[in-house]
Design an enzyme around this catalytic site. Structure first.
Site, mmCIF file in Angstrom:
data_model
loop_
_atom_site.group_PDB
_atom_site.id
_atom_site.type_symbol
_atom_site.label_atom_id
_atom_site.label_comp_id
_atom_site.label_asym_id
_atom_site.label_seq_id
_atom_site.Cartn_x
_atom_site.Cartn_y
_atom_site.Cartn_z
ATOM 1 N N ASP A 54 0.778 -1.108 -0.019
ATOM 2 C CA ASP A 54 0.070 0.017 0.063
ATOM 3 C C ASP A 54 0.956 1.298 0.198
ATOM 4 O OD1 ASP A 54 -1.983 1.843 0.336
ATOM 5 O OD2 ASP A 54 -2.900 0.998 2.079
ATOM 6 N N TYR A 144 -2.816 18.032 -3.971
ATOM 7 C CA TYR A 144 -2.488 17.386 -5.302
ATOM 8 C C TYR A 144 -1.080 18.238 -5.844
ATOM 9 C CZ TYR A 144 -2.505 15.195 -9.838
ATOM 10 O OH TYR A 144 -2.035 14.299 -10.936
ATOM 11 N N ALA A 146 0.666 20.607 -4.597
ATOM 12 C CA ALA A 146 1.879 20.574 -3.614
ATOM 13 C C ALA A 146 2.612 19.348 -3.919
ATOM 14 C CB ALA A 146 1.469 20.840 -2.498
ATOM 15 N N LYS A 148 2.905 17.397 -6.444
ATOM 16 C CA LYS A 148 3.529 17.286 -7.467
ATOM 17 C C LYS A 148 4.607 18.224 -7.702
ATOM 18 C CE LYS A 148 1.121 13.829 -9.432
ATOM 19 N NZ LYS A 148 1.649 12.546 -9.775
#
Length: 228
Positions: A54, A144, A146, A148
């Site tokens: 996971d 999201y 941040a 990336k």
């Protein structure tokens, strides 16, 4: 035969990349989140090696994966898996931030660390599937974007660090791609969704394969794709 380790191969871009490489007769190591997804990967890609871990729990990756056995030599490590949770900064609590950063940033960093010996053995290639949001942060996607933006920094540092070992590093920044994640995002934001205005997953997969196939005298460091 080249050996590739791929995350996110159950759907979307990751599945398209796995299909393309499998069609070339290459050896695939595929990471699944749970046993059910691992079984689906084995059915879709007969002969592939499937591992279960996971990415939302990056601190467990070393123990979980080393118990299952990791490849000793790799031609590429393809970080395609990712998660997205829309929401303004004033709305999102720490939970979504932690999950997004765990899957999109911390897990790729840890997985790269674990597989660097195998990559160095073959002078391999690490590909990070980033996003247009990793270059320009839109409203409503702060967490999201941040993650990336930070993934871009990880790739740049890794590229410089691994140059002496012959390991190449590429970041791919697609715009909107016709994936289940994209459709869900539009629905949650109340925006009409038209797949015809998006990149296809196969187009992105072809670009990834092109970066892998580049001759050893060069590196594609950053690739930006836009629809149409």
């Amino acid at each position: 035969m080249s050996v590739h380790f791929i995350t996110g191969a159950n759907s979307g871009i990751g599945a398209a990349v796995a299909r393309l490489l499998a069609a070339r007769g290459e050896d695939l190591w595929l990471l699944a989140r749970d046993p059910g997804r691992a079984a689906a990967l084995r059915a879709a890609f007969p002969g592939s090696h499937t591992l279960v871990a996971d990415l939302a729990v990056p601190g467990d990756l070393a123990a979980v994966l080393e118990l299952q056995g990791l490849p000793q030599q790799l031609d590429s490590l393809l970080h395609v898996a990712g998660v997205l949770e829309p929401g303004a900064v004033g709305q999102l609590g720490t939970g979504p931030w932690q999950e997004i950063c765990a899957v999109n940033l911390l897990a790729p960093a840890e997985l790269t660390r674990l597989l660097l010996p195998a990559l160095r053995a073959r002078r391999g290639h690490v590909v990070f599937l980033n996003s247009g949001a990793g270059l320009h942060a839109p409203p409503g996607l702060a967490a999201y974007a941040a993650s990336k933006f930070a993934l871009k920094a990880l790739a740049e540092s890794l590229r410089a660090e691994e140059y002496p070992h012959g390991v190449r590093v590429t970041s791919v920044y697609p715009g909107e791609v016709d994936t289940p994640m994209q459709a869900e995002l539009h629905a949650r934001l109340g925006i009409a969704y038209d797949p015809a205005t998006c990149l296809t997953v196969d187009s992105v997969a072809e670009v990834v394969a092109g970066a892998l196939d580049l001759s050893r005298d060069g590196t594609v460091s950053d690739l930006m794709l836009r629809p149409g």
